[in-house]
Design an enzyme around this catalytic site. Sequence first.
Site, PDB file in Angstrom:
ATOM      1  N   GLY A  33       0.818  -1.345   0.053  1.00 21.05           N
ATOM      2  CA  GLY A  33      -0.009  -0.060  -0.016  1.00 21.05           C
ATOM      3  C   GLY A  33       0.871   1.375  -0.209  1.00 21.05           C
ATOM      4  N   ASP A  58      -2.725 -12.795   5.403  1.00 18.49           N
ATOM      5  CA  ASP A  58      -3.946 -12.062   5.438  1.00 18.49           C
ATOM      6  C   ASP A  58      -4.628 -11.562   6.949  1.00 18.49           C
ATOM      7  OD1 ASP A  58      -6.774 -11.542   5.511  1.00 18.49           O
ATOM      8  OD2 ASP A  58      -7.140 -12.590   3.446  1.00 18.49           O
ATOM      9  N   LEU A  59      -4.538 -10.422   7.138  1.00 17.47           N
ATOM     10  CA  LEU A  59      -4.822 -10.068   8.401  1.00 17.47           C
ATOM     11  C   LEU A  59      -6.080 -10.714   9.121  1.00 17.47           C
ATOM     12  CD1 LEU A  59      -3.580  -6.391   8.990  1.00 17.47           C
ATOM     13  CD2 LEU A  59      -2.207  -8.556   9.223  1.00 17.47           C
ATOM     14  N   ALA A  82      -5.097  -1.973   5.446  1.00 18.11           N
ATOM     15  CA  ALA A  82      -6.544  -1.614   5.719  1.00 18.11           C
ATOM     16  C   ALA A  82      -7.344  -1.688   4.700  1.00 18.11           C
ATOM     17  CB  ALA A  82      -6.543  -0.152   6.378  1.00 18.11           C
ATOM     18  N   THR A 123      -7.772   6.851  11.265  1.00 23.75           N
ATOM     19  CA  THR A 123      -8.160   7.890  10.008  1.00 23.75           C
ATOM     20  C   THR A 123      -8.920   9.184  10.644  1.00 23.75           C
ATOM     21  OG1 THR A 123      -9.568   8.072   8.203  1.00 23.75           O
ATOM     22  CG2 THR A 123     -10.015   6.445   9.806  1.00 23.75           C
ATOM     23  N   TYR A 147     -16.668   2.689   6.608  1.00 24.05           N
ATOM     24  CA  TYR A 147     -15.369   2.763   6.705  1.00 24.05           C
ATOM     25  C   TYR A 147     -14.628   3.273   8.123  1.00 24.05           C
ATOM     26  CZ  TYR A 147     -10.384   4.684   6.003  1.00 24.05           C
ATOM     27  OH  TYR A 147      -9.079   4.879   6.165  1.00 24.05           O
ATOM     28  N   LYS A 151     -12.920   1.450  11.080  1.00 21.05           N
ATOM     29  CA  LYS A 151     -11.414   1.884  11.587  1.00 21.05           C
ATOM     30  C   LYS A 151     -11.724   2.155  13.234  1.00 21.05           C
ATOM     31  CE  LYS A 151      -8.425   2.585   9.666  1.00 21.05           C
ATOM     32  NZ  LYS A 151      -6.874   1.586   9.454  1.00 21.05           N
TER      33      LYS A 151
HETATM   34  N1  NAP Z   1      -5.309   6.706   2.021  1.00 20.57           N
HETATM   35  C1  NAP Z   1      -5.767   7.807   2.697  1.00 20.57           C
HETATM   36  O1  NAP Z   1      -6.180   8.867   2.139  1.00 20.57           O
HETATM   37  C2  NAP Z   1      -5.971   7.616   4.227  1.00 20.57           C
HETATM   38  C3  NAP Z   1      -6.464   8.696   5.081  1.00 20.57           C
HETATM   39  C4  NAP Z   1      -6.569   8.472   6.413  1.00 20.57           C
HETATM   40  C5  NAP Z   1      -6.107   7.133   6.955  1.00 20.57           C
HETATM   41  N2  NAP Z   1      -5.434   6.288   6.199  1.00 20.57           N
HETATM   42  C6  NAP Z   1      -5.158   4.866   6.914  1.00 20.57           C
HETATM   43  O2  NAP Z   1      -3.770   4.892   6.494  1.00 20.57           O
HETATM   44  C7  NAP Z   1      -3.246   3.600   6.395  1.00 20.57           C
HETATM   45  C8  NAP Z   1      -2.548   3.299   5.127  1.00 20.57           C
HETATM   46  O3  NAP Z   1      -3.319   3.516   4.139  1.00 20.57           O
HETATM   47  P1  NAP Z   1      -2.852   3.651   2.529  1.00 20.57           P
HETATM   48  O4  NAP Z   1      -3.390   4.709   1.988  1.00 20.57           O
HETATM   49  O5  NAP Z   1      -1.504   3.080   2.501  1.00 20.57           O
HETATM   50  O6  NAP Z   1      -3.820   2.248   1.998  1.00 20.57           O
HETATM   51  P2  NAP Z   1      -3.616   1.542   0.967  1.00 20.57           P
HETATM   52  O7  NAP Z   1      -2.664   1.938  -0.141  1.00 20.57           O
HETATM   53  O8  NAP Z   1      -5.190   1.205   0.616  1.00 20.57           O
HETATM   54  O9  NAP Z   1      -2.923   0.058   1.298  1.00 20.57           O
HETATM   55  C9  NAP Z   1      -3.571  -0.685   2.302  1.00 20.57           C
HETATM   56  C10 NAP Z   1      -2.791  -2.072   1.988  1.00 20.57           C
HETATM   57  O10 NAP Z   1      -3.574  -3.087   2.788  1.00 20.57           O
HETATM   58  C11 NAP Z   1      -3.558  -4.319   2.209  1.00 20.57           C
HETATM   59  N3  NAP Z   1      -4.687  -5.111   2.768  1.00 20.57           N
HETATM   60  C12 NAP Z   1      -6.078  -5.111   2.504  1.00 20.57           C
HETATM   61  N4  NAP Z   1      -6.759  -5.859   3.252  1.00 20.57           N
HETATM   62  C13 NAP Z   1      -5.748  -7.030   3.710  1.00 20.57           C
HETATM   63  C14 NAP Z   1      -5.803  -8.020   4.499  1.00 20.57           C
HETATM   64  N5  NAP Z   1      -6.863  -8.668   4.836  1.00 20.57           N
HETATM   65  N6  NAP Z   1      -4.575  -8.561   4.822  1.00 20.57           N
HETATM   66  C15 NAP Z   1      -3.324  -7.723   4.732  1.00 20.57           C
HETATM   67  N7  NAP Z   1      -3.251  -6.817   3.964  1.00 20.57           N
HETATM   68  C16 NAP Z   1      -4.357  -6.421   3.439  1.00 20.57           C
HETATM   69  C17 NAP Z   1      -4.066  -3.870   0.858  1.00 20.57           C
HETATM   70  O11 NAP Z   1      -3.823  -5.082   0.115  1.00 20.57           O
HETATM   71  P3  NAP Z   1      -4.781  -5.209  -1.323  1.00 20.57           P
HETATM   72  O12 NAP Z   1      -4.242  -4.375  -2.182  1.00 20.57           O
HETATM   73  O13 NAP Z   1      -4.031  -6.739  -1.885  1.00 20.57           O
HETATM   74  O14 NAP Z   1      -5.920  -5.340  -0.786  1.00 20.57           O
HETATM   75  C18 NAP Z   1      -3.082  -2.703   0.674  1.00 20.57           C
HETATM   76  O15 NAP Z   1      -1.907  -3.082   0.206  1.00 20.57           O
HETATM   77  C19 NAP Z   1      -4.704   2.673   6.418  1.00 20.57           C
HETATM   78  O16 NAP Z   1      -4.825   2.440   7.912  1.00 20.57           O
HETATM   79  C20 NAP Z   1      -5.831   3.726   6.364  1.00 20.57           C
HETATM   80  O17 NAP Z   1      -6.839   3.519   6.871  1.00 20.57           O
HETATM   81  C21 NAP Z   1      -5.492   6.400   4.994  1.00 20.57           C
END
Ligand code: NAP
Length: 315
Positions: A33, A58-59, A82, A123, A147, A151
């Site tokens: 991610g 897989d978490l 996530a 988040t 969502y 979280k």
């Molecule tokens: N993006 C935002 O704007 C934002 C804003 C606020 C907070 N956050 C938080 O910041 C954190 C990082 O976000 P990010 O943007 O880096 O997210 P991201 O790019 O969507 O990456 C999330 C990763 O989690 C993996 N994942 C999903 N389900 C899984 C499972 N069951 N077991 C293991 N891995 C799994 C996904 O793999 P797959 O692709 O294979 O599903 C993906 O590689 C998260 O906690 C998110 O809630 C993000």
Amino acid sequence: MAFDSGLSGTGHLISAAMEEKAAITVLVTGAAGQLGRALCDSAWPGLAVTGVTRADCDLTDGDAVARLVATTAPDVVINAAAYTAVDKAESEPGRAFAVNRDGPGHLAAACARHGAALIHVSTDYVFDGSGDRPRREDDPTGPLGVYGASKLAGEEAVRARLPRHVILRTSWVYSATGGNFVKTMLRVGAERDRLTIVRDQQGCPTAADDLAGAAALVAGRLAAAPETAPTGTFHYSGTGTTTWFDFAVEIFRQAAAYGRPVPELVPITTADYPTPARRPANSVLDCARIAAAYGVARPPWPESLRPVIAALCRI
Ligand SMILES: NC(=O)c1ccc[n+]([C@@H]2O[C@H](COP(=O)([O-])OP(=O)(O)OC[C@H]3O[C@@H](n4cnc5c(N)ncnc54)[C@H](OP(=O)(O)O)[C@@H]3O)[C@@H](O)[C@H]2O)c1
């Protein structure tokens, strides 16, 4: 120092971590991610980072999580995995809660068994976004959608199982990889002459690289000073407040320097752009607590945007 992108097989990653046991070992979930890649693609002084993807573990599978933590024996786990599909979560609540509530719960339980600390990323969407004031860590939560609710449940699962945790709430994350607003703007901006963008939601864009730096610093302290490093819930975002519309204006202003087309940008309201999930109007996080506790850097968001635009526009 062991360093791996986290995108190869688990066995290799595990052996990399074991060889470097002298350094602080950090296990990063969600390595494919945005945040996970930022953590795995940088060298952090004193930290041996091992990344795992969903294919590795897989978490939602509690036994697999227990095995992973037992085998890698990390000092600190950073949960960057996530279910982040905010709109899709409305029609897939079971999946969202399995990943965002049960996953961190399994990790926290495994960390408690093995004496590891856990940095769990959460988040701004745990809040309802009312009012104009930046949200503090102890402000009442009130997620508007599945969502955010999933979280929030993940935060609660971590708090219930593991005292030595840091919950790091962040907002509006972007990087040169993965799916995010910056990449979407550049893509649709190349396809269309005119874009309509919401101007009544405000927040703080956060570069995944900055967030990774903050998480790495916290991980180092949690491992080096297990008794005294501050724990609990913290907010972290880039410095400066903007709206999605003004974020887009800055994206195209910076991209224009690389010869990218600048479409006409038209401000609209949230009501003009209905989505399955409601979003907070005010996503601004008060980040004073982490600045005081850990002294982390929080660069102004337009500054952190620059290298990302450069990386995307040079392609
Ligand atoms: N993006 C935002 O704007 C934002 C804003 C606020 C907070 N956050 C938080 O910041 C954190 C990082 O976000 P990010 O943007 O880096 O997210 P991201 O790019 O969507 O990456 C999330 C990763 O989690 C993996 N994942 C999903 N389900 C899984 C499972 N069951 N077991 C293991 N891995 C799994 C996904 O793999 P797959 O692709 O294979 O599903 C993906 O590689 C998260 O906690 C998110 O809630 C993000």
